[in-house]
Scaffold this active site. Sequence first.
Site: not given
Length: 332
Positions: A8-9, A11, A95, A119-120, A151, A154, A179, A230
């Site tokens: 997924g490089a 994105g 996904n 990936s969510n 998380d 943050r 998550h 991210m």
Amino acid sequence: MVKAVVAGASGGIGQPLSLLLKLSPYIDELALYDVVNSPGVAADLSHISTKAKVTGYLPADDGLKAALTGADVVVIPAGIPRKPGMTRDDLFNINAGIVRDLITGIALYAPSAFILIISNPVNSTVPIAAEVLKKHGVFDPKKLFGVTTLDVVRSETFTAAVVGKPDPSVFKIPVVGGHSGDTIVPLLSLSEPKVEISGSDRDALVHRIQFGGDEVVQAKEGKGSATLSMAHAGFRFVDSILKAVAGETGVVENTFVYLSGIPGGDAVKSIIPGLDFFSVPVELGPSGAVKVINVLSQVSEYEKGLLEVAYTGLAANIKKGVDFIVGAPEAK
């Protein structure tokens, strides 16, 4: 020699993550895979004067096989981003299929690699990955990680802002659970150094940590989500893995793992109601997850309430991931 792969490089997360990995002194070969543009991203990064050799692959001509063969670490940020009003769970159907197919490739071509899933929704995609690896007989719980580092990042950043510390990196704050939304439970009572935040200020801080991604989606006016932060968080986790592989001791990161497959995991599992996966502090070593660090016995009464809410959401998320694979047809 260390070979890292980003699946997924091309994105919004994949490109800055690939840039950060190109700068890593631990990586000798960096393979970039995506359905579009990955050779161009690889060509661009290859001009940077660091030692990692960069190559880019597309699905044609067995590109996934070529990218994965010989991999030591595979990071998966592939998938569609969140849009306004979209929760991580809304991303599931698209996904989940992407992750299933990539994990099938890893099972076939890089079964001994460390697998880091961004990936969510992570609460579901990590169980999906585990089930696919089980089907292929190559599941090693010590090498499968859901990246929940954002998380933690943050928590450090937002807590520093509340207490007026200029450098967020001084904080070490465990974040457990999952998550997404209220499955994220920052354990502020265990912060090092200690902080004294209570009442409405604490409520607001916890909510901001849990739903910080919404800030970014809104600020980008629906045209993007948390990609740069991210990418930083993903790199931080990869860097920790590679430091541990290189022999550094005492490396600990919070991550979403299969508890029963890691020493210390059953102690956590005995506290939480029937959950196989959970984000906890994990000590890392050359073989992956060395030990789960049980912090749940030390939480405050306030945090116990947060955890009760998290358990319900997590149970549903995990089941959804498992059910997506169990009884489903194999990926083509």
